[in-house]
Design a protein around this motif. Sequence first.
Motif, PDB file in Angstrom:
ATOM      1  N   GLU A 252     -42.527  80.548  15.431  1.00 14.56           N
ATOM      2  CA  GLU A 252     -42.246  79.844  16.306  1.00 14.56           C
ATOM      3  C   GLU A 252     -41.515  78.566  15.774  1.00 14.56           C
ATOM      4  N   ASN A 253     -40.465  78.309  16.630  1.00 10.84           N
ATOM      5  CA  ASN A 253     -39.836  77.034  16.532  1.00 10.84           C
ATOM      6  C   ASN A 253     -38.970  76.786  17.797  1.00 10.84           C
ATOM      7  N   GLY A 254     -39.562  76.455  18.805  1.00 12.54           N
ATOM      8  CA  GLY A 254     -38.900  76.237  20.068  1.00 12.54           C
ATOM      9  C   GLY A 254     -38.587  77.784  20.690  1.00 12.54           C
ATOM     10  N   LYS A 255     -38.640  78.669  19.833  1.00 12.23           N
ATOM     11  CA  LYS A 255     -38.293  80.157  20.423  1.00 12.23           C
ATOM     12  C   LYS A 255     -39.115  81.029  19.586  1.00 12.23           C
ATOM     13  N   ALA A 256     -39.585  82.159  20.125  1.00 11.08           N
ATOM     14  CA  ALA A 256     -40.357  83.126  19.455  1.00 11.08           C
ATOM     15  C   ALA A 256     -39.380  83.742  18.371  1.00 11.08           C
ATOM     16  N   ILE A 257     -39.317  83.790  17.091  1.00 14.10           N
ATOM     17  CA  ILE A 257     -38.402  84.573  16.290  1.00 14.10           C
ATOM     18  C   ILE A 257     -39.039  85.807  15.496  1.00 14.10           C
ATOM     19  N   ALA A 258     -38.781  86.725  15.665  1.00  9.27           N
ATOM     20  CA  ALA A 258     -39.114  87.862  14.834  1.00  9.27           C
ATOM     21  C   ALA A 258     -38.396  88.311  13.586  1.00  9.27           C
ATOM     22  N   ILE A 259     -38.781  88.208  12.546  1.00 11.72           N
ATOM     23  CA  ILE A 259     -37.935  88.325  11.366  1.00 11.72           C
ATOM     24  C   ILE A 259     -38.194  89.802  11.299  1.00 11.72           C
ATOM     25  N   VAL A 260     -37.360  90.602  10.879  1.00 10.16           N
ATOM     26  CA  VAL A 260     -37.142  92.094  10.585  1.00 10.16           C
ATOM     27  C   VAL A 260     -36.884  92.450   9.031  1.00 10.16           C
ATOM     28  N   ASP A 261     -36.972  93.842   8.813  1.00  8.89           N
ATOM     29  CA  ASP A 261     -36.833  94.138   7.470  1.00  8.89           C
ATOM     30  C   ASP A 261     -35.477  94.517   7.131  1.00  8.89           C
ATOM     31  N   SER A 262     -34.513  93.683   7.407  1.00  8.30           N
ATOM     32  CA  SER A 262     -32.902  93.947   7.269  1.00  8.30           C
ATOM     33  C   SER A 262     -32.300  92.392   7.267  1.00  8.30           C
ATOM     34  N   ALA A 263     -31.042  92.593   7.077  1.00  8.48           N
ATOM     35  CA  ALA A 263     -30.166  91.432   7.125  1.00  8.48           C
ATOM     36  C   ALA A 263     -28.873  91.490   7.812  1.00  8.48           C
ATOM     37  N   VAL A 264     -28.415  90.727   8.548  1.00  8.05           N
ATOM     38  CA  VAL A 264     -27.150  90.913   9.277  1.00  8.05           C
ATOM     39  C   VAL A 264     -25.832  90.939   8.242  1.00  8.05           C
ATOM     40  N   GLU A 265     -26.031  90.040   7.297  1.00  9.77           N
ATOM     41  CA  GLU A 265     -24.929  90.063   6.487  1.00  9.77           C
ATOM     42  C   GLU A 265     -24.700  91.224   5.601  1.00  9.77           C
ATOM     43  N   ALA A 281     -31.493  98.244  23.589  1.00  9.63           N
ATOM     44  CA  ALA A 281     -31.823  98.919  24.769  1.00  9.63           C
ATOM     45  C   ALA A 281     -33.500  99.135  25.259  1.00  9.63           C
ATOM     46  N   PRO A 282     -33.781  98.553  26.307  1.00  8.44           N
ATOM     47  CA  PRO A 282     -32.838  98.445  27.537  1.00  8.44           C
ATOM     48  C   PRO A 282     -32.626  96.654  27.667  1.00  8.44           C
ATOM     49  N   ASN A 283     -33.122  96.158  26.714  1.00  9.42           N
ATOM     50  CA  ASN A 283     -32.952  94.629  26.726  1.00  9.42           C
ATOM     51  C   ASN A 283     -33.465  93.955  28.128  1.00  9.42           C
ATOM     52  N   ALA A 284     -34.658  94.343  28.415  1.00  8.99           N
ATOM     53  CA  ALA A 284     -35.334  93.938  29.457  1.00  8.99           C
ATOM     54  C   ALA A 284     -36.666  93.690  29.599  1.00  8.99           C
ATOM     55  N   GLY A 285     -37.132  92.823  30.043  1.00  7.58           N
ATOM     56  CA  GLY A 285     -38.692  92.652  30.023  1.00  7.58           C
ATOM     57  C   GLY A 285     -38.894  91.112  29.994  1.00  7.58           C
ATOM     58  N   GLN A 286     -40.310  90.874  29.928  1.00  7.59           N
ATOM     59  CA  GLN A 286     -40.626  89.355  30.022  1.00  7.59           C
ATOM     60  C   GLN A 286     -41.010  88.666  28.751  1.00  7.59           C
ATOM     61  N   HIS A 287     -40.647  89.541  27.656  1.00  6.69           N
ATOM     62  CA  HIS A 287     -40.902  88.888  26.484  1.00  6.69           C
ATOM     63  C   HIS A 287     -39.694  88.666  25.836  1.00  6.69           C
ATOM     64  N   ARG A 288     -39.294  87.317  25.574  1.00  6.09           N
ATOM     65  CA  ARG A 288     -38.096  87.009  24.820  1.00  6.09           C
ATOM     66  C   ARG A 288     -38.187  86.613  23.290  1.00  6.09           C
ATOM     67  N   TYR A 289     -37.170  87.621  22.482  1.00  2.00           N
ATOM     68  CA  TYR A 289     -37.416  87.043  21.063  1.00  2.00           C
ATOM     69  C   TYR A 289     -35.912  87.009  20.543  1.00  2.00           C
ATOM     70  N   VAL A 290     -35.949  85.947  19.293  1.00  3.33           N
ATOM     71  CA  VAL A 290     -34.551  85.989  18.600  1.00  3.33           C
ATOM     72  C   VAL A 290     -35.109  87.024  17.626  1.00  3.33           C
ATOM     73  N   ILE A 291     -34.200  87.813  17.173  1.00  2.00           N
ATOM     74  CA  ILE A 291     -34.282  88.926  16.182  1.00  2.00           C
ATOM     75  C   ILE A 291     -33.538  88.553  14.991  1.00  2.00           C
ATOM     76  N   ALA A 292     -34.139  88.256  13.993  1.00  2.00           N
ATOM     77  CA  ALA A 292     -33.805  87.576  12.697  1.00  2.00           C
ATOM     78  C   ALA A 292     -33.983  88.483  11.586  1.00  2.00           C
ATOM     79  N   GLY A 293     -33.039  88.305  10.335  1.00  2.00           N
ATOM     80  CA  GLY A 293     -33.257  88.947   9.350  1.00  2.00           C
ATOM     81  C   GLY A 293     -33.950  88.092   8.231  1.00  2.00           C
ATOM     82  N   LYS A 294     -34.256  88.908   7.292  1.00  2.00           N
ATOM     83  CA  LYS A 294     -34.946  88.401   6.129  1.00  2.00           C
ATOM     84  C   LYS A 294     -34.451  87.843   5.038  1.00  2.00           C
ATOM     85  N   SER A 295     -33.124  87.501   4.919  1.00  2.00           N
ATOM     86  CA  SER A 295     -32.201  87.102   4.074  1.00  2.00           C
ATOM     87  C   SER A 295     -32.335  85.277   4.333  1.00  2.00           C
TER      88      SER A 295
END
Length: 366
Positions: A252-265, A281-295
């Motif tokens: 948590e840092n102002g937003k909920a950030i979920a770190i996944v086992d991947s990297a954009v680059e 998909a469906p990108n709908a619901g009450q729970h918002r997260y930033v999806i971020a990589g592990k690099s």
Amino acid sequence: MPLATPYYLVDEQALDRNLARIDRLRALSGAKCVMALKAFATWATFPQIAPHMDGSTSSSLNEVKLGREKFPGETHAYSVAWSDGEIDDAIAHADKIIFNSISQLDRFGSKASHIPVGLRVNPGVSHSHFDLADPARPFSRLGESDIGKVEAVMDRISGFMIHCNCENDSFASFAALLDTFESKLGHLFERIDWISFGGGIHFTGENYALEALAQRLKAFAAKYDLQVYLEPGDAVVTQTTTLELSVLDIVENGKAIAIVDSAVEAHMLDLLVYRETASVAPNAGQHRYVIAGKSCLAGDVFGEFDFPEKLEIGSRVTLLNAGGYTMVKKNWFNGVAMPAIAIRRKNGTIELVKEFDYADYVASLS
């Protein structure tokens, strides 16, 4: 037992939908389609794709050789610049070779006199949403733009390649480009046997005017008595492939950030290159997260999305449209584990076709 993430998942049924549209375009237009390996080269899928295509086309010697070895049909060889050490091998594996410039034609054309030789022509107009990918951008090195110089070498070539589209989902836009091509080059079209309009025409999209495109291509071919080629790549695999990930941590840092086992680059590089976000998909619901990589890259962010349920460590995240210009660009940045490659067969079973391990990482370096 579910496969361990991360992995790319190619869906055969989704691929069949695109291939059916390619079949229809080929049947209605008489155009031939050659698979652009620069966009997608996962050769485990070629047995499904190849029967719906007329061959493959390339942007390098390695792709020419892969096309010859793994993809039945014609093998077209193109590169922005062939080296002295590549040209003989490229010609040996090719049914057609296309030179990017007259200077390359001058240097190497005689070596390829036993196969059809083409020249890339730059008509100075294009359709692209990005300057980075615009073949007709100012001072472009992609193709010959001096029509007088092109006319002087017509006796040494049998075809043109005019690749001026990038993610063009508008038939009207393509038709307008073709009008311009004809006004500038029509007198030369009468002197060639074949022409390739390259890739970047999104004719497999659900709302694309495929029949209108087919009619226009058929009329064009009849008018100039030549064979039309298209070079679909992303159009073949659009909306067929996902990147399957798992949540490793939530901060948590102002937003909920979920770190996944991947990297954009490393695994979806085009998102950074073109400053876009991934899709879920469906990108709908009450729970918002930033999806971020592990690099270690601060901007290693896939996007911000809504989910119907709270994410937890171990939750699965599926990123959409991870086929074209994605798998061919994957790399070992940060040594992040390379996604495996799996195929969902038409009967619903998921088959693992390729895994990568530490030995592959070591072998990529020296």
